[in-house]
Design a protein around this motif. Structure first.
Motif, PDB file in Angstrom:
ATOM      1  N   GLU A 210      -0.062  24.210-109.328  1.00 33.57           N
ATOM      2  CA  GLU A 210      -1.206  24.790-108.613  1.00 33.57           C
ATOM      3  C   GLU A 210      -1.902  23.746-107.749  1.00 33.57           C
ATOM      4  N   LEU A 211      -2.047  22.535-108.267  1.00 31.75           N
ATOM      5  CA  LEU A 211      -2.665  21.465-107.490  1.00 31.75           C
ATOM      6  C   LEU A 211      -1.809  21.092-106.294  1.00 31.75           C
TER       7      LEU A 211
ATOM      8  N   GLU B 228      -0.487  13.405-109.507  1.00 34.46           N
ATOM      9  CA  GLU B 228      -1.232  14.659-109.602  1.00 34.46           C
ATOM     10  C   GLU B 228      -1.740  14.913-111.019  1.00 34.46           C
TER      11      GLU B 228
ATOM     12  N   LEU C   9      -9.580  19.082-114.268  1.00 36.81           N
ATOM     13  CA  LEU C   9      -9.313  20.337-113.580  1.00 36.81           C
ATOM     14  C   LEU C   9      -8.679  21.350-114.529  1.00 36.81           C
ATOM     15  N   THR C  10      -8.882  22.623-114.229  1.00 33.79           N
ATOM     16  CA  THR C  10      -8.323  23.688-115.064  1.00 33.79           C
ATOM     17  C   THR C  10      -7.009  24.215-114.500  1.00 33.79           C
ATOM     18  N   MET C  11      -6.434  23.511-113.528  1.00 30.90           N
ATOM     19  CA  MET C  11      -5.169  23.936-112.926  1.00 30.90           C
ATOM     20  C   MET C  11      -4.040  23.026-113.367  1.00 30.90           C
ATOM     21  N   ASN C  12      -2.801  23.505-113.226  1.00 26.71           N
ATOM     22  CA  ASN C  12      -1.656  22.669-113.562  1.00 26.71           C
ATOM     23  C   ASN C  12      -1.142  21.949-112.316  1.00 26.71           C
TER      24      ASN C  12
ATOM     25  N   ILE D 287      -5.661  15.460-112.142  1.00 30.99           N
ATOM     26  CA  ILE D 287      -6.099  16.563-113.001  1.00 30.99           C
ATOM     27  C   ILE D 287      -6.895  16.039-114.191  1.00 30.99           C
TER      28      ILE D 287
ATOM     29  N   ASN E  59      -9.230  24.090-100.149  1.00 29.35           N
ATOM     30  CA  ASN E  59      -9.715  24.867-101.285  1.00 29.35           C
ATOM     31  C   ASN E  59     -10.897  25.716-100.836  1.00 29.35           C
TER      32      ASN E  59
ATOM     33  N   LYS F 134       0.025  22.859-104.469  1.00 24.40           N
ATOM     34  CA  LYS F 134      -0.072  23.826-103.368  1.00 24.40           C
ATOM     35  C   LYS F 134      -1.285  23.553-102.483  1.00 24.40           C
ATOM     36  N   LEU F 135      -2.280  22.859-103.028  1.00 25.05           N
ATOM     37  CA  LEU F 135      -3.508  22.591-102.273  1.00 25.05           C
ATOM     38  C   LEU F 135      -3.406  21.346-101.399  1.00 25.05           C
TER      39      LEU F 135
END
Length: 232
Positions: free
Chosen positions: A107-108, A92, A101-104, A96, A129, A110-111
């Motif tokens: 957060e990734l 993951e 990506l601007t997520m950690n 990123i 998403n 969970k998707l």
């Protein structure tokens, strides 16, 4: 006969407060529709599938390979193991970085949903998403980074991409029609409950049958209600 009387009483209760029975479900359905269409953001799902198992060697590509049950079961077990690897922090983080990506990682994570397809060697990666393009990019990047990780960890090229993720056109949720239907049914049930509650709380005596039921005494006579005519 008693059941018939009770049913008639229920029907009279509903008729007396028909506005509640009609309006409350409509309000619930309308509210659900507004929320589903204008407030909740649609969520899209992109998925890619991978097959777990060693590729045939070039020398043996022309030959037909027969897999017995033991080999198939072993590969199915490997699919479960690879599902854990695919959703690992290492993979993951690579996704990123690759997509900037601007997520950690949390957060990734969970998707993403990764699961072996029943009784097969196939692994499915699903990404949800509100942005369909981003969901597609993440799914394809997950497959690519996962394959790299397997090569490094297992030292074999044992993952082949069966289907790449394509751009989804229709959202998977919310299910607008279902939400409206459920809201209508719930509103209808609430309306029935409210009607019966109001009737239960209403202690006024309106009919001769109410006198017999509440006071337990027979009605000997009824005084009719009429308007006196004007004297000429």
């Amino acid at each position: 006969m008693e059941e018939e009387i009770e049913l008639r009483q229920y029907w009279e209760m509903l008729k007396k407060r028909w506005i509640i029975v009609l309006v409350l479900p409509l309000i619930a359905a309308l509210t659900s529709g507004v929320i589903s269409f204008f407030i909740i953001k649609p969520v899209y799902q992109a998925s890619t599938t991978l097959i777990v198992g060693k590729k045939a060697s070039e020398a043996g590509q022309a030959a037909v390979q027969m897999l017995d049950n033991s080999v198939l079961q072993a590969n199915q077990q490997l699919a479960k193991t690879y599902a854990t690897i695919a959703q690992s922090r290492t993979v993951e983080e690579s996704v990123i970085n690759h997509l900037d990506l601007t997520m950690n990682v949390a957060e990734l994570d969970k998707l993403i949903t990764i699961s072996p397809v029943k009784t097969t060697e196939i692994l499915e990666i699903q990404v949800m998403n509100t942005n369909p393009e981003l969901a597609t990019d993440i799914a394809n990047s997950m497959a690519s980074e996962f394959a790299k990780a397997v090569i490094e960890i297992k030292k074999v090229d044992s993952v082949s991409i069966v289907d790449t993720a394509v751009l989804p056109t229709d959202p998977v949720k919310p299910n607008k029609k279902l939400n409206i239907l459920i809201a209508y049914v719930v509103g209808l049930m609430a309306a029935f409950g409210l009607v019966f509650l109001l009737e239960y709380l209403d202690n006024t005596i309106k009919t001769s049958s109410d006198v017999e039921t509440i006071l337990g005494i027979p009605v000997l006579g009824v005084i009719p209600s009429f308007e006196a005519g004007k004297q000429g």
